[in-house]
Each structure stands twice: as structure tokens, then as C-alpha cells.
Design a protein around this motif. Structure first.
Motif, mmCIF file in Angstrom:
data_model
loop_
_atom_site.group_PDB
_atom_site.id
_atom_site.type_symbol
_atom_site.label_atom_id
_atom_site.label_comp_id
_atom_site.label_asym_id
_atom_site.label_seq_id
_atom_site.Cartn_x
_atom_site.Cartn_y
_atom_site.Cartn_z
ATOM 1 N N PHE A 120 0.834 -1.199 0.000
ATOM 2 C CA PHE A 120 0.000 0.000 0.000
ATOM 3 C C PHE A 120 0.869 1.250 0.000
ATOM 4 N N TRP A 121 1.854 1.299 0.910
ATOM 5 C CA TRP A 121 2.667 2.508 1.049
ATOM 6 C C TRP A 121 3.534 2.768 -0.183
ATOM 7 N N VAL A 122 3.993 1.720 -0.846
ATOM 8 C CA VAL A 122 4.768 1.913 -2.071
ATOM 9 C C VAL A 122 3.902 2.576 -3.136
ATOM 10 N N MET A 123 2.652 2.120 -3.280
ATOM 11 C CA MET A 123 1.769 2.682 -4.302
ATOM 12 C C MET A 123 1.247 4.064 -3.917
ATOM 13 N N ALA A 124 0.991 4.311 -2.646
ATOM 14 C CA ALA A 124 0.380 5.569 -2.208
ATOM 15 C C ALA A 124 1.347 6.741 -2.176
ATOM 16 N N LYS A 125 2.624 6.488 -2.019
ATOM 17 C CA LYS A 125 3.558 7.592 -1.796
ATOM 18 C C LYS A 125 3.820 8.446 -3.045
ATOM 19 N N PHE A 126 3.417 8.006 -4.199
ATOM 20 C CA PHE A 126 3.695 8.756 -5.420
ATOM 21 C C PHE A 126 2.567 9.704 -5.817
ATOM 22 N N LYS A 127 1.537 9.835 -5.008
ATOM 23 C CA LYS A 127 0.412 10.707 -5.331
ATOM 24 C C LYS A 127 0.761 12.165 -5.054
ATOM 25 N N TYR A 128 0.056 13.083 -5.764
ATOM 26 C CA TYR A 128 0.245 14.520 -5.525
ATOM 27 C C TYR A 128 -0.297 14.882 -4.144
ATOM 28 N N PRO A 129 0.193 15.960 -3.552
ATOM 29 C CA PRO A 129 -0.254 16.306 -2.199
ATOM 30 C C PRO A 129 -1.702 16.792 -2.171
#
Length: 153
Positions: A120-129
Motif C-alpha cells: 500500500f505505502w509503495v503505491m500511495a507515496k507517489f500521489k500529488y499532495p
């Protein structure tokens, strides 16, 4: 506390914010959602035929029970899972990153056991703020002072 400007995107100017229970359960539960990021409020407004961003001044009162997630952490993730599962909380205001549709798909996968917490964290960390402030109680709504609105083109 300091005075700040917040924005609410919708289909009309909201001079008197209300807490309405909808059929959709949101990240931080029932409440009136705003953001300090004007462009994000404009994105929220673009979902409607009439696109309006309401503008407020806010001074958070020290007597309010406020939960702020400074980062996307396991605590943030578990809080969103609880809220989206219909579990109530007792905060007046909740502040933190938004789980947009893509991130919520990852949360659903995590809840179903399709992916691990690490995945989850690998996929979620690339989102815009993103940033959201949920005014969860009537007491919290009293911090909002309507200033104006803008139509989004």
C-alpha cells in the motif's frame, strides 16, 4: 491560533456551512470538508455543472478536540478505514491528507487482504499532495467565517 483561509468546492456558494449525513462515507467521517489548497477545492467543484468555490476565514479555537495527521502514516490509514467503515470518532476537527479515488482503491485492496501494508505505502507515496480539514461538529463550524465565493471556469 492563527487566522487561515480555507476553501470548499461545490455547486453553490455555502454561506452557512452545515454538517449533513450523506450516503457516502468519507475519509474523516461526517462533516463539512474544506482545504487550504485552492486548486484542490476547484477540482472538487469541477464535479458539478455549476462550479463554485466558497472561501472562509478560520481561527481554530484551543478548546476544540483536533486530530491532525501531519503525514500519511499507519495511524492515518487505520483512521480512514474506521471512518469509511462507519465507525464514529469524537473529534471536532480532523486534518490531514485526502485518500482520493486512486488511494482509496489501494485502501480497499489492503482491507480485503489483496495487498500488504508495505505494498500500500509503495503505491500511495507517489500521489500529488492533498489536504483536507473536516469540521465534524457544530462547535467546529463556528470557527468558519464566510468571506466570498468564486465561480470556477
Amino acid at each position: 491560533m492563527a487566522l487561515m483561509t480555507v476553501y470548499h468546492g461545490g455547486y453553490m456558494a455555502v454561506k452557512q456551512p452545515e454538517i449533513r449525513k450523506g450516503r457516502n462515507i468519507k475519509d474523516f467521517g461526517t462533516g463539512f470538508y474544506c482545504t487550504v489548497i485552492k486548486e484542490q477545492a476547484q477540482r472538487w467543484a469541477r464535479r458539478y455543472d455549476t462550479k463554485v468555490v466558497s472561501i472562509y476565514e478560520v481561527r481554530l479555537r484551543p478548546t476544540l478536540k483536533i486530530k491532525e495527521f501531519k503525514d500519511m502514516t499507519n495511524e492515518w490509514l487505520n483512521f480512514i478505514i474506521a471512518c469509511r467503515s462507519g465507525i464514529p470518532h469524537d473529534f471536532d476537527i480532523v486534518i490531514g491528507a485526502m485518500a482520493d479515488d486512486q488511494i482509496y482503491n489501494y485502501i480497499s485492496d489492503y482491507m480485503e487482504g489483496t495487498i500488504t501494508s508495505e505494498q500500500f505505502w509503495v503505491m500511495a507515496k507517489f500521489k500529488y499532495p492533498t489536504y483536507q480539514i473536516n469540521f465534524c461538529t457544530q462547535k467546529a463550524l463556528k470557527c468558519l467565517q464566510y468571506r466570498d465565493y468564486e465561480e470556477v471556469k
